[in-house]
Design an enzyme around this catalytic site. Structure first.
Site, PDB file in Angstrom:
ATOM      1  N   THR A   1     -38.470  25.219  26.423  1.00 59.48           N
ATOM      2  CA  THR A   1     -38.107  25.796  27.722  1.00 59.48           C
ATOM      3  C   THR A   1     -37.473  24.741  28.619  1.00 59.48           C
ATOM      4  O   THR A   1     -36.545  25.016  29.376  1.00 59.48           O
ATOM      5  CB  THR A   1     -39.383  26.320  28.431  1.00 59.48           C
ATOM      6  OG1 THR A   1     -40.127  27.077  27.496  1.00 59.48           O
ATOM      7  CG2 THR A   1     -39.068  27.198  29.611  1.00 59.48           C
TER       8      THR A   1
ATOM      9  N   GLY B   1     -43.090  23.964  30.746  1.00 57.76           N
ATOM     10  CA  GLY B   1     -42.133  25.067  30.839  1.00 57.76           C
ATOM     11  C   GLY B   1     -42.913  26.329  30.534  1.00 57.76           C
ATOM     12  O   GLY B   1     -43.280  26.576  29.389  1.00 57.76           O
ATOM     13  N   HIS B   2     -43.254  27.077  31.572  1.00 61.44           N
ATOM     14  CA  HIS B   2     -44.076  28.277  31.390  1.00 61.44           C
ATOM     15  C   HIS B   2     -43.217  29.500  31.656  1.00 61.44           C
ATOM     16  O   HIS B   2     -42.587  29.608  32.704  1.00 61.44           O
ATOM     17  CB  HIS B   2     -45.289  28.242  32.331  1.00 61.44           C
ATOM     18  CG  HIS B   2     -46.212  27.098  32.056  1.00 61.44           C
ATOM     19  ND1 HIS B   2     -47.328  26.834  32.800  1.00 61.44           N
ATOM     20  CD2 HIS B   2     -46.190  26.148  31.084  1.00 61.44           C
ATOM     21  CE1 HIS B   2     -47.938  25.767  32.305  1.00 61.44           C
ATOM     22  NE2 HIS B   2     -47.263  25.337  31.265  1.00 61.44           N
TER      23      HIS B   2
ATOM     24  N   GLN C   1     -49.222  21.810  29.065  1.00 58.79           N
ATOM     25  CA  GLN C   1     -49.314  21.126  27.762  1.00 58.79           C
ATOM     26  C   GLN C   1     -50.492  21.677  26.936  1.00 58.79           C
ATOM     27  O   GLN C   1     -50.812  22.840  27.084  1.00 58.79           O
ATOM     28  CB  GLN C   1     -49.415  19.599  27.959  1.00 58.79           C
ATOM     29  CG  GLN C   1     -48.103  18.958  28.442  1.00 58.79           C
ATOM     30  CD  GLN C   1     -47.884  19.020  29.940  1.00 58.79           C
ATOM     31  OE1 GLN C   1     -48.756  18.686  30.713  1.00 58.79           O
ATOM     32  NE2 GLN C   1     -46.699  19.434  30.373  1.00 58.79           N
TER      33      GLN C   1
ATOM     34  N   ASP D   1     -46.942  25.092  24.775  1.00 56.36           N
ATOM     35  CA  ASP D   1     -46.121  26.280  24.493  1.00 56.36           C
ATOM     36  C   ASP D   1     -46.876  27.364  23.730  1.00 56.36           C
ATOM     37  O   ASP D   1     -46.298  28.102  22.927  1.00 56.36           O
ATOM     38  CB  ASP D   1     -44.846  25.901  23.708  1.00 56.36           C
ATOM     39  CG  ASP D   1     -44.020  24.866  24.457  1.00 56.36           C
ATOM     40  OD1 ASP D   1     -44.007  24.914  25.703  1.00 56.36           O
ATOM     41  OD2 ASP D   1     -43.398  24.017  23.793  1.00 56.36           O
TER      42      ASP D   1
ATOM     43  N   LYS E   1     -49.222  30.078  27.565  1.00 56.69           N
ATOM     44  CA  LYS E   1     -50.178  30.014  28.685  1.00 56.69           C
ATOM     45  C   LYS E   1     -49.666  30.809  29.888  1.00 56.69           C
ATOM     46  O   LYS E   1     -50.431  31.530  30.541  1.00 56.69           O
ATOM     47  CB  LYS E   1     -50.405  28.546  29.102  1.00 56.69           C
ATOM     48  CG  LYS E   1     -51.015  27.691  28.014  1.00 56.69           C
ATOM     49  CD  LYS E   1     -51.116  26.233  28.427  1.00 56.69           C
ATOM     50  CE  LYS E   1     -49.809  25.506  28.547  1.00 56.69           C
ATOM     51  NZ  LYS E   1     -49.070  25.303  27.309  1.00 56.69           N
ATOM     52  N   GLY E   2     -48.340  30.653  30.163  1.00 57.28           N
ATOM     53  CA  GLY E   2     -47.762  31.312  31.343  1.00 57.28           C
ATOM     54  C   GLY E   2     -48.010  32.811  31.320  1.00 57.28           C
ATOM     55  O   GLY E   2     -48.337  33.421  32.347  1.00 57.28           O
TER      56      GLY E   2
ATOM     57  N   ASN F   1     -42.574  18.549  33.211  1.00 55.56           N
ATOM     58  CA  ASN F   1     -42.473  18.564  31.743  1.00 55.56           C
ATOM     59  C   ASN F   1     -42.918  19.920  31.195  1.00 55.56           C
ATOM     60  O   ASN F   1     -42.567  20.297  30.086  1.00 55.56           O
ATOM     61  CB  ASN F   1     -43.314  17.445  31.109  1.00 55.56           C
ATOM     62  CG  ASN F   1     -44.743  17.363  31.631  1.00 55.56           C
ATOM     63  OD1 ASN F   1     -45.075  17.962  32.645  1.00 55.56           O
ATOM     64  ND2 ASN F   1     -45.579  16.612  30.949  1.00 55.56           N
TER      65      ASN F   1
HETATM   66  P1  GDP Z   1     -46.398  27.997  27.750  1.00 53.80           P
HETATM   67  O1  GDP Z   1     -45.732  26.673  27.965  1.00 53.80           O
HETATM   68  O2  GDP Z   1     -47.714  27.862  27.054  1.00 53.80           O
HETATM   69  O3  GDP Z   1     -46.517  28.833  28.991  1.00 53.80           O
HETATM   70  O4  GDP Z   1     -45.460  28.781  26.743  1.00 53.80           O
HETATM   71  P2  GDP Z   1     -43.836  28.856  26.790  1.00 53.80           P
HETATM   72  O5  GDP Z   1     -43.467  29.771  27.874  1.00 53.80           O
HETATM   73  O6  GDP Z   1     -43.234  27.500  26.759  1.00 53.80           O
HETATM   74  O7  GDP Z   1     -43.544  29.448  25.366  1.00 53.80           O
HETATM   75  C1  GDP Z   1     -44.062  30.659  24.954  1.00 53.80           C
HETATM   76  C2  GDP Z   1     -42.908  31.630  24.645  1.00 53.80           C
HETATM   77  O8  GDP Z   1     -43.403  32.694  23.907  1.00 53.80           O
HETATM   78  C3  GDP Z   1     -42.286  32.260  25.885  1.00 53.80           C
HETATM   79  O9  GDP Z   1     -40.929  32.515  25.626  1.00 53.80           O
HETATM   80  C4  GDP Z   1     -43.083  33.552  26.053  1.00 53.80           C
HETATM   81  O10 GDP Z   1     -42.355  34.559  26.726  1.00 53.80           O
HETATM   82  C5  GDP Z   1     -43.288  33.920  24.622  1.00 53.80           C
HETATM   83  N1  GDP Z   1     -44.534  34.630  24.331  1.00 53.80           N
HETATM   84  C6  GDP Z   1     -45.753  34.511  24.910  1.00 53.80           C
HETATM   85  N2  GDP Z   1     -46.664  35.287  24.264  1.00 53.80           N
HETATM   86  C7  GDP Z   1     -45.990  35.883  23.239  1.00 53.80           C
HETATM   87  C8  GDP Z   1     -46.385  36.778  22.185  1.00 53.80           C
HETATM   88  O11 GDP Z   1     -47.534  37.171  22.034  1.00 53.80           O
HETATM   89  N3  GDP Z   1     -45.391  37.190  21.330  1.00 53.80           N
HETATM   90  C9  GDP Z   1     -44.108  36.751  21.446  1.00 53.80           C
HETATM   91  N4  GDP Z   1     -43.212  37.182  20.569  1.00 53.80           N
HETATM   92  N5  GDP Z   1     -43.716  35.907  22.414  1.00 53.80           N
HETATM   93  C10 GDP Z   1     -44.650  35.467  23.291  1.00 53.80           C
HETATM   94  P1  IMO Z   2     -46.061  23.317  28.335  1.00 51.20           P
HETATM   95  O1  IMO Z   2     -46.870  23.253  29.601  1.00 51.20           O
HETATM   96  C1  IMO Z   2     -44.965  21.256  24.628  1.00 51.20           C
HETATM   97  C2  IMO Z   2     -44.577  16.876  24.828  1.00 51.20           C
HETATM   98  C3  IMO Z   2     -43.214  16.226  24.685  1.00 51.20           C
HETATM   99  C4  IMO Z   2     -43.602  14.891  24.055  1.00 51.20           C
HETATM  100  C5  IMO Z   2     -44.902  14.550  24.766  1.00 51.20           C
HETATM  101  C6  IMO Z   2     -44.717  13.605  25.947  1.00 51.20           C
HETATM  102  O2  IMO Z   2     -44.808  24.091  28.444  1.00 51.20           O
HETATM  103  O3  IMO Z   2     -46.928  23.734  27.184  1.00 51.20           O
HETATM  104  P2  IMO Z   2     -43.809  13.949  28.403  1.00 51.20           P
HETATM  105  O4  IMO Z   2     -42.457  14.355  28.902  1.00 51.20           O
HETATM  106  O5  IMO Z   2     -44.926  14.808  28.858  1.00 51.20           O
HETATM  107  O6  IMO Z   2     -44.100  12.475  28.655  1.00 51.20           O
HETATM  108  O7  IMO Z   2     -43.701  14.089  26.802  1.00 51.20           O
HETATM  109  O8  IMO Z   2     -45.437  15.795  25.201  1.00 51.20           O
HETATM  110  N1  IMO Z   2     -44.674  17.900  25.889  1.00 51.20           N
HETATM  111  C7  IMO Z   2     -44.807  19.221  25.664  1.00 51.20           C
HETATM  112  N2  IMO Z   2     -44.790  19.927  24.525  1.00 51.20           N
HETATM  113  N3  IMO Z   2     -45.186  21.897  25.793  1.00 51.20           N
HETATM  114  C8  IMO Z   2     -45.234  21.200  26.956  1.00 51.20           C
HETATM  115  O9  IMO Z   2     -45.587  21.779  28.125  1.00 51.20           O
HETATM  116  C9  IMO Z   2     -44.995  19.809  26.927  1.00 51.20           C
HETATM  117  N4  IMO Z   2     -44.948  18.849  27.880  1.00 51.20           N
HETATM  118  C10 IMO Z   2     -44.768  17.678  27.230  1.00 51.20           C
HETATM  119  O10 IMO Z   2     -42.377  16.966  23.841  1.00 51.20           O
HETATM  120  O11 IMO Z   2     -43.926  15.022  22.691  1.00 51.20           O
HETATM  121 MG    MG Z   3     -43.946  25.675  27.563  1.00 48.15          MG
END
Ligand code: GDP
Ligand code: IMO
Ligand code: MG
Length: 448
Positions: free
Chosen positions: A314, A39-40, A232, A12, A15-16, A37
């Protein structure tokens, strides 16, 4: 060439958002590990796209590939594709025939095993998507692969071998009365055969399966640019993360080669960009040395960051745990992945705080450590050695995104300089908000 995007911390990191930006300069976006698993989030023209399985490049109309290192739940995949089509996109997704299939019994076992582990504090807080049990079957050579869904004889033979074992495991080890439970279908060979055969037919009709290594290498030979989208993050990598509170795959850059069939020399000859969140967030369990949870004022600070940064999972909606940036964790990530550059996100979220700290090092029994110990028990005993930074004020971040780096407050620039120096990698981009336009892009890895 290839660009590999890797999470530097605990997932989280945003990356997305970066895959979306740099994906514009690529031809193919490839997921090489994990499954639904992930969520981007991609925010484009005010529309938010949440992608779990479909590579984030789909929002840009790029070809998306799920490599052999992925575990694929066909139900989620088709649901996600249908949703994206309803949102007006036309995703072109190909799936490796060598990728493993998540079956309903994997999800059931994921749930009951987590519950069983919770008594001993060993539960990882998984997303419940069946990720671990599917990778277990892969390593145990009893998995079912995407290619098997296209061949009814093989599919039936594999199910007839695997399902009785799973049924016994659920019943004997975990005490689930399968026949009378709501999960009876998940352990029924005939039901599974019919359902997964239908997925196989749809995959074949839509020409969605490929020999990923050959497909991608042919693209490279034709001059295409490949973007590898890690899911991840490094500290939840099964080998390099905080075992056992990890996921069951290799998000680290080495996984891009193994999980796609593109040679390591090719991946290593390209760029590897670490995505860094300016603080820590964590959805799972286990220790977290820089966590903000010790005192009321720390908890208030964590609540503020959580709300402002929208730090709720997510995939699961769970509130994320919050901590200060952990520099030993980042040094570990820089070494394990060999970052050629980094992107630092969420500096807007830290604006307006009274204090900003970073875990610069750890104190473990009086010894100062600059990188992570190899066992999670030792890591859990580390106290952070904090370093303070001058805070920066809230500003109009959309304007900063337009004006560029010089418009970033000086104190935030000092923070960024520190991170870049400590991981010995240049900053390619700085996230100042969730939208595609709210990123200050300094360099394009495809132009390095
Ligand atoms: P990922 O799993 O690495 O792709 O990240 P997620 O999408 O799970 O979580 C990142 C969250 O932060 C999302 O809601 C993005 O829209 C948001 N986001 C990404 N970059 C920034 C940033 O620079 N500032 C803020 N405020 N939000 C961001
Ligand atoms: P993105 O790609 C954050 C965490 C889970 C748990 C551990 C194992 O959005 O960054 P799993 O279901 O993979 O067997 O769970 O890994 N986890 C993540 N935490 N971002 C993710 O993906 C994750 N995918 C799995 O919370 O601790
Ligand atoms: Mg995520």
């Amino acid at each position: 060439m290839t660009v590999t995007i890797v999470g530097s911390q605990l997932g989280d990191e945003g990356k997305g958002a970066l895959v979306d930006i740099w994906g514009g300069d690529s031809d193919v976006v490839v997921r090489y590990q994990g499954g639904d698993n992930a969520g981007h989030t991609v925010v484009h023209d005010g529309t938010e796209y949440k992608l779990s399985l479909v590579p984030s490049g789909a929002v840009r109309g790029k070809v998306g590939v799920l490599g052999n290192g992925c575990v694929v739940n066909p139900e989620t995949l088709f649901d996600e594709l249908d949703t994206l089509r309803e949102q007006g996109l036309d995703p072109d997704v190909r799936i490796a025939r060598r990728a493993h299939v998540i079956l309903p019994y994997h999800r059931v076992i994921d749930g009951i095993e987590e519950e069983a582990k919770s008594d001993d504090d060993l539960a990882a807080g998984t997303t419940g998507r069946g990720i671990g049990p599917t990778y277990e079957d892969k390593a145990g050579r009893r998995g079912i692969r995407i290619g098997d869904l296209l061949d009814p004889d093989v599919l039936r033979e594999r199910l007839e071998y695997a399902v009785p074992q799973k049924r016994t495991l659920a019943q004997e080890a975990y005490g689930l009365d399968v026949a009378t439970s709501e999960h009876a279908d998940a352990f029924d060979v005939d039901h599974l055969f019919e359902t997964y055969r239908a997925y196989g037919k749809r995959l074949a009709e839509e020409s969605m399966t490929v020999n990923a290594g050959e497909f991608l290498t042919a693209k490279l030979d034709a001059g295409d640019e490949l973007l590898f989208e890690g899911a991840q993050g490094t500290s939840i990598d099964i080998d390099h993360g905080i075992y056992p509170y990890v996921t069951s795959s290799n998000p680290t850059a080495g996984g891009a080669a193994v999980g796609s069939g593109v040679a390591p020399t090719v991946v290593g000859g390209g760029e590897v960009v670490g995505i860094v969140k300016a603080y820590l967030s964590r959805v799972g369990t286990g220790p977290l040395p820089t966590e903000l949870d010790g005192t009321d004022s720390e908890e208030e600070l964590a609540d503020f960051i959580r709300e402002k940064g929208g730090e709720f999972g997510t995939v699961t909606g769970r509130p994320r745990r919050i901590g200060w940036l952990d520099m030993p964790m980042l040094r570990h990530a820089a070494r394990a992945n060999g970052f050629t550059g980094i992107a630092v996100n969420h500096i807007d979220v830290l604006a307006g705080l009274d204090e900003i700290s970073v875990g610069h090092a750890y104190d473990l029994d009086g010894e100062e450590l600059l990188t992570m110990p190899a066992t999670t028990e030792r890591w859990g005993r580390c106290d952070p050695v904090l370093k303070s930074f001058e805070p920066w004020d809230e500003v109009d971040w959309s304007a900063v995104a337009v004006e560029g780096y010089d418009a970033i407050p000086d104190n935030a620039q000092a923070y960024l300089d520190y991170i870049s120096a400590e991981v010995d990698a240049p900053i390619y981009a700085i996230g100042v908000g969730p939208g595609r336009d709210e990123t200050v892009v300094l360099d394009n890895p495809f132009e390095q």
